[in-house]
Design an enzyme around this catalytic site. Structure first.
Site, PDB file in Angstrom:
ATOM      1  N   ASP A   7      -9.689   8.091  -8.068  1.00  0.00           N
ATOM      2  CA  ASP A   7      -8.326   7.566  -8.175  1.00  0.00           C
ATOM      3  C   ASP A   7      -8.288   6.524  -9.289  1.00  0.00           C
ATOM      4  O   ASP A   7      -9.282   5.826  -9.539  1.00  0.00           O
ATOM      5  CB  ASP A   7      -7.881   6.932  -6.854  1.00  0.00           C
ATOM      6  CG  ASP A   7      -6.441   6.438  -6.921  1.00  0.00           C
ATOM      7  OD1 ASP A   7      -5.547   7.258  -7.201  1.00  0.00           O
ATOM      8  OD2 ASP A   7      -6.208   5.236  -6.703  1.00  0.00           O
ATOM      9  N   GLU A   9      -5.639   3.388 -11.072  1.00  0.00           N
ATOM     10  CA  GLU A   9      -4.410   2.589 -11.040  1.00  0.00           C
ATOM     11  C   GLU A   9      -4.060   2.255 -12.483  1.00  0.00           C
ATOM     12  O   GLU A   9      -4.955   2.036 -13.316  1.00  0.00           O
ATOM     13  CB  GLU A   9      -4.584   1.316 -10.215  1.00  0.00           C
ATOM     14  CG  GLU A   9      -5.027   1.543  -8.773  1.00  0.00           C
ATOM     15  CD  GLU A   9      -4.051   2.346  -7.940  1.00  0.00           C
ATOM     16  OE1 GLU A   9      -2.882   2.468  -8.355  1.00  0.00           O
ATOM     17  OE2 GLU A   9      -4.451   2.867  -6.887  1.00  0.00           O
ATOM     18  N   GLU A  52       6.748  -4.402 -11.743  1.00  0.00           N
ATOM     19  CA  GLU A  52       6.751  -3.327 -10.754  1.00  0.00           C
ATOM     20  C   GLU A  52       5.341  -2.820 -10.481  1.00  0.00           C
ATOM     21  O   GLU A  52       5.000  -2.437  -9.359  1.00  0.00           O
ATOM     22  CB  GLU A  52       7.662  -2.170 -11.187  1.00  0.00           C
ATOM     23  CG  GLU A  52       7.334  -1.536 -12.529  1.00  0.00           C
ATOM     24  CD  GLU A  52       8.040  -2.205 -13.697  1.00  0.00           C
ATOM     25  OE1 GLU A  52       8.196  -1.539 -14.737  1.00  0.00           O
ATOM     26  OE2 GLU A  52       8.427  -3.392 -13.565  1.00  0.00           O
ATOM     27  N   HIS A  57       0.123  -2.712  -7.158  1.00  0.00           N
ATOM     28  CA  HIS A  57      -1.331  -2.854  -7.179  1.00  0.00           C
ATOM     29  C   HIS A  57      -1.815  -4.249  -6.815  1.00  0.00           C
ATOM     30  O   HIS A  57      -2.967  -4.402  -6.406  1.00  0.00           O
ATOM     31  CB  HIS A  57      -1.886  -2.503  -8.565  1.00  0.00           C
ATOM     32  CG  HIS A  57      -1.342  -1.227  -9.124  1.00  0.00           C
ATOM     33  ND1 HIS A  57      -1.362  -0.048  -8.430  1.00  0.00           N
ATOM     34  CD2 HIS A  57      -0.767  -0.939 -10.323  1.00  0.00           C
ATOM     35  CE1 HIS A  57      -0.827   0.913  -9.171  1.00  0.00           C
ATOM     36  NE2 HIS A  57      -0.441   0.393 -10.315  1.00  0.00           N
ATOM     37  N   HIS A 150      -1.947  -0.488  -3.313  1.00  0.00           N
ATOM     38  CA  HIS A 150      -2.727   0.609  -3.877  1.00  0.00           C
ATOM     39  C   HIS A 150      -3.982   0.037  -4.529  1.00  0.00           C
ATOM     40  O   HIS A 150      -3.904  -0.824  -5.402  1.00  0.00           O
ATOM     41  CB  HIS A 150      -1.901   1.368  -4.915  1.00  0.00           C
ATOM     42  CG  HIS A 150      -0.810   2.191  -4.331  1.00  0.00           C
ATOM     43  ND1 HIS A 150      -0.910   3.553  -4.194  1.00  0.00           N
ATOM     44  CD2 HIS A 150       0.390   1.848  -3.807  1.00  0.00           C
ATOM     45  CE1 HIS A 150       0.193   4.019  -3.628  1.00  0.00           C
ATOM     46  NE2 HIS A 150       0.996   3.004  -3.393  1.00  0.00           N
ATOM     47  N   ASP A 155      -8.327   3.897  -1.992  1.00  0.00           N
ATOM     48  CA  ASP A 155      -7.600   5.171  -1.997  1.00  0.00           C
ATOM     49  C   ASP A 155      -8.561   6.351  -2.134  1.00  0.00           C
ATOM     50  O   ASP A 155      -8.345   7.411  -1.545  1.00  0.00           O
ATOM     51  CB  ASP A 155      -6.563   5.195  -3.125  1.00  0.00           C
ATOM     52  CG  ASP A 155      -5.315   4.400  -2.776  1.00  0.00           C
ATOM     53  OD1 ASP A 155      -5.281   3.807  -1.685  1.00  0.00           O
ATOM     54  OD2 ASP A 155      -4.378   4.379  -3.591  1.00  0.00           O
TER      55      ASP A 155
END
Length: 228
Positions: A7, A9, A52, A57, A150, A155
């Protein structure tokens, strides 16, 4: 078989608009079983973290300021993933960013056919149902209470559990499929139980034998147990 559940970010949605990777997390599976080996790295995106993205995160500019650049960690990341399949939820997104970062370093792109997309698997298996990572955790009863923000490694760990459920649980083909690998056949043979060298002694008591005999006698000559 080695697989890497992965994963990323990012600062946004489009590397072509200047968005960059800020975190990578990965979990190693061998034979569909987590080995305990992981890869985790925060990355300085060299740009301000949009509000945002920070809300999703929790990674701010001050936190990322002293982290390495992607060029500094690229070789270690590529060494960790090797030539394994990459298990990713919504693989097109992560592969787009990884290949953008690699392209800026003049490194070869990761082929899309290396990616196993759990989002596609979930949509095929449960058509019409929500297929987000949180929705799949609810479906399979996987605890994701720690996922308040997240995070790439968390994740990946959760996705590894989801992936194993999507394909039928841990070691879905262990010693079951005809024509399996030599190692799986050897493993199956190792746990196969042979006949006892001597039969176990009977555990029925004389009183129980007498009671059963009396019961059969009371059923008359037509009783099944009296037929030759």
């Amino acid at each position: 078989m080695r697989e890497i559940v992965l994963d990323t970010e990012t600062t946004g949605f489009e590397p072509g608009e200047g968005d960059r990777i800020v975190e990578i997390g990965a979990v190693e599976l061998v034979g569909h079983v987590p080995t305990g080996r992981t890869y985790h790295q925060y990355i300085n995106p060299q740009r301000a973290m949009p509000a945002e993205a920070f809300a999703v995160h929790g990674l701010g500019d001050d936190f990322l300021a002293d982290k390495p650049l992607f060029k500094d960690i690229a070789d270690d990341f590529l060494t960790f993933i090797g030539d394994a399949k990459l298990v990713i939820h919504n693989a097109a997104f992560d592969m787009k960013f990884l290949n953008a970062e690699l392209g800026w370093l003049q490194k070869p792109a990761l082929p899309m056919d290396r990616a196993v997309d759990t989002l596609i698997i979930a949509r095929r298996k449960f058509p019409g149902s929500p297929a987000s990572l949180d929705a799949l955790c609810r479906r399979f009863g996987i605890d994701n209470a720690a996922r308040t923000l997240h995070g790439a490694l968390l994740d990946s760990e959760i996705l590894a559990e989801v992936y194993l459920e999507l394909i039928g649980g841990r070691q879905p083909d262990f010693a079951l499929a005809q024509g399996g690998t030599q190692s799986s056949k050897q493993d199956a043979a190792a746990v196969r139980v042979g006949p006892r060298p001597e039969p176990l002694p009977p555990r029925i008591t004389p009183e129980e034998i007498a009671a059963h005999t009396a019961f059969v006698q009371a059923m008359g000559d037509a009783a099944l147990w009296k037929r030759a």
